[in-house]
Design a protein around this motif. Structure first.
Motif, PDB file in Angstrom:
ATOM      1  N   ALA A   1       0.821  -1.174  -0.296  1.00 28.06           N
ATOM      2  CA  ALA A   1      -0.473   0.014  -0.087  1.00 28.06           C
ATOM      3  C   ALA A   1       1.052   1.533   0.376  1.00 28.06           C
ATOM      4  O   ALA A   1       2.138   0.823   0.400  1.00 28.06           O
ATOM      5  N   ASP A   2       0.087   2.780  -0.172  1.00 35.45           N
ATOM      6  CA  ASP A   2       1.025   3.761   0.023  1.00 35.45           C
ATOM      7  C   ASP A   2       0.242   4.570   0.631  1.00 35.45           C
ATOM      8  O   ASP A   2      -1.087   4.376   1.192  1.00 35.45           O
ATOM      9  N   ALA A   3       0.163   5.635   1.397  1.00 37.99           N
ATOM     10  CA  ALA A   3      -0.049   5.931   2.017  1.00 37.99           C
ATOM     11  C   ALA A   3      -0.359   7.731   1.704  1.00 37.99           C
ATOM     12  O   ALA A   3      -0.833   8.407   3.164  1.00 37.99           O
ATOM     13  N   VAL A   4      -0.640   7.836   0.770  1.00 39.34           N
ATOM     14  CA  VAL A   4      -0.416   9.086  -0.423  1.00 39.34           C
ATOM     15  C   VAL A   4      -1.951   9.320  -0.580  1.00 39.34           C
ATOM     16  O   VAL A   4      -3.280  10.445  -0.511  1.00 39.34           O
TER      17      VAL A   4
ATOM     18  N   PRO B   1       5.881   7.345   0.588  1.00 36.99           N
ATOM     19  CA  PRO B   1       6.213   8.850   2.522  1.00 36.99           C
ATOM     20  C   PRO B   1       5.296   7.930   3.527  1.00 36.99           C
ATOM     21  O   PRO B   1       4.339   6.993   3.275  1.00 36.99           O
ATOM     22  N   ALA B   2       6.338   7.741   4.611  1.00 33.40           N
ATOM     23  CA  ALA B   2       5.477   7.477   5.735  1.00 33.40           C
ATOM     24  C   ALA B   2       4.431   7.640   6.278  1.00 33.40           C
ATOM     25  O   ALA B   2       3.498   8.407   6.060  1.00 33.40           O
ATOM     26  N   PRO B   3       2.843   6.750   6.568  1.00 32.62           N
ATOM     27  CA  PRO B   3       2.320   6.952   6.945  1.00 32.62           C
ATOM     28  C   PRO B   3       1.939   7.419   8.128  1.00 32.62           C
ATOM     29  O   PRO B   3       3.258   8.270   8.854  1.00 32.62           O
ATOM     30  N   SER B   4       1.442   8.708   8.170  1.00 29.05           N
ATOM     31  CA  SER B   4       0.530   9.503   9.357  1.00 29.05           C
ATOM     32  C   SER B   4       0.778   9.324  10.817  1.00 29.05           C
ATOM     33  O   SER B   4      -0.132   7.703  10.295  1.00 29.05           O
ATOM     34  N   ASN B   5       0.154  10.110  11.979  1.00 25.66           N
ATOM     35  CA  ASN B   5       0.292   9.917  13.027  1.00 25.66           C
ATOM     36  C   ASN B   5      -0.878   8.798  13.055  1.00 25.66           C
ATOM     37  O   ASN B   5      -1.831   8.244  13.793  1.00 25.66           O
TER      38      ASN B   5
END
Length: 378
Positions: A17-20, A48-52
């Motif tokens: 998956a991606d966090a975008v 990009p890394a997932p947000s909190n």
């Protein structure tokens, strides 16, 4: 579709998956839905890394996360970056030893060798995006990406697509012998939040920077309206693409809870995307009972025909007229909102998860039969 929960006991899946964008929500919903069938999912996150708040949501769903720092195929600068990402994912797979590898980025199958079947989901791709948004021959930076996607499609053991319209476009673009199987996306209805305190407004959400979402037309139409258009989502993308909100009010990226607060007010939801293989934002709005104003493209017609107002994607004048008419006609607005909500019930996480599980079953028939026999004996 009837699927036994017993037959999927202890199945292990490695999913990318991606966090975008929408793939993140799709992956979480599928993984959470599959838990009801005893499927354990590890989510490998690229880009990009997932947000909190995204990490918190994944943990709450009981999903194991691996942040890989590997590039996305559509932001990578060179083919070998994507190929190395595919090999790196294969090394992760060798450690985890899943029963199924579920790729939400099919290009990763082009170079990585896995010791289990691969299910690849055709969420979107640069070639079909270019055809819908730009037209003409692919530029070089898109051509090599499309080639890797093509290779991935041919390596995968099973292809899925979220709509029949997009499955057909994918088969045509990549000269596939058969179109991907259709498993429509689903979305668990957001918890009803405390509605924002506002009079009538229009609302849109998504990757606003993506030209395929066609935010510029929504922004132009906002100048013609007597009430505000609120836009949730980033104006700048990870690939450097950027768009301005000149007349609409930009809310930036919002959490699911914040979006739920806006949708709970039942605004007029607008999407005039030129390219939308499914459209999770429209589904979320429909689940909240919002009237939908959508671009007249094949996927939206397939999903919402008869339950939405359709306009030509580039006609900001017609878009403004459609939105203004609904704002002045409360009865029609509420009728359309109820119709959209009723249609949205068909696009559930349960139906999506059952469809994905059926794809897994088709690739592991002996495994499912063995587990079913053990369950029956117990």
């Amino acid at each position: 579709m009837s699927v036994s929960t017993q037959g999927a006991s202890s199945l292990r899946v490695l999913m990318t998956a991606d966090a975008v964008g929408g793939v993140w929500q799709y992956a979480l919903d599928v993984a959470e839905g599959l838990r009801a069938y005893g499927v354990e999912t590890t989510l490998a996150v690229l880009g990009p890394a997932p947000s909190n708040d995204q990490i918190k949501r994944a943990k709450a769903a009981g999903i194991d996360l691996i942040t890989t720092d590997l590039p996305l195929d559509w932001t990578a600068e060179r083919p070998r970056d994507v190929e190395e990402a595919g090999r790196a994912l294969a090394r992760i797979s060798a450690q985890i030893k899943p029963d199924i590898v579920h790729l939400n980025s099919p290009a990763l199958a082009a170079s990585g060798q896995h010791d289990c079947p691969i299910v690849a989901v055709c969420h979107s791709c640069v070639a079909t995006w270019w055809e819908a948004v730009r037209g003409g021959s692919l530029p070089e930076e898109f051509a090599w990406r499309a080639n890797l996607v093509r290779q991935g499609y041919h390596v995968a053991d099973k292809l899925l697509a979220p709509t029949a319209a997009f499955a057909t476009a994918t088969a045509r673009t990549y000269s596939l012998a058969a179109a991907p199987a259709v498993v429509r996306n689903g979305r668990r209805a957001m918890p009803t939040g405390e509605p924002v305190s506002r009079d009538i407004f229009a609302f849109t959400a998504g990757r606003l920077w993506d030209d395929g979402k066609n935010f510029v037309t929504i922004d132009r139409s906002a100048e013609r309206l007597s009430f505000p258009v609120l836009a949730a989502g980033p104006l700048k993308g990870p690939n450097g693409t950027q768009v301005e909100a000149r007349h609409a009010i930009s809310l930036g990226r919002l959490s699911d809870d914040d979006i739920a607060r806006y949708l709970s007010a039942q605004p007029i939801f607008v999407s005039v995307a030129k390219y939308e293989p499914f459209g999770l934002a429209a589904l979320e709005a429909a689940q909240a009972g919002c009237a939908l104003v959508l671009s007249d493209i094949p996927t939206f017609r397939e999903l919402w025909d008869g339950e939405a107002v359709f306009v030509a994607p580039d006609d900001d004048r017609a878009l403004a007229q459609a939105i203004e008419h609904l704002a002045s006609d409360e009865a029609t607005r509420r009728q359309l909102g109820e119709a959209a909500k009723k249609r949205a019930a068909a696009y559930s996480v349960e139906a999506m998860s059952a469809g994905v599980l059926e794809a897994y079953r088709s690739l592991l028939p002996s495994r499912f039969e063995l587990i079913s026999l053990k369950g029956a004996a117990a």
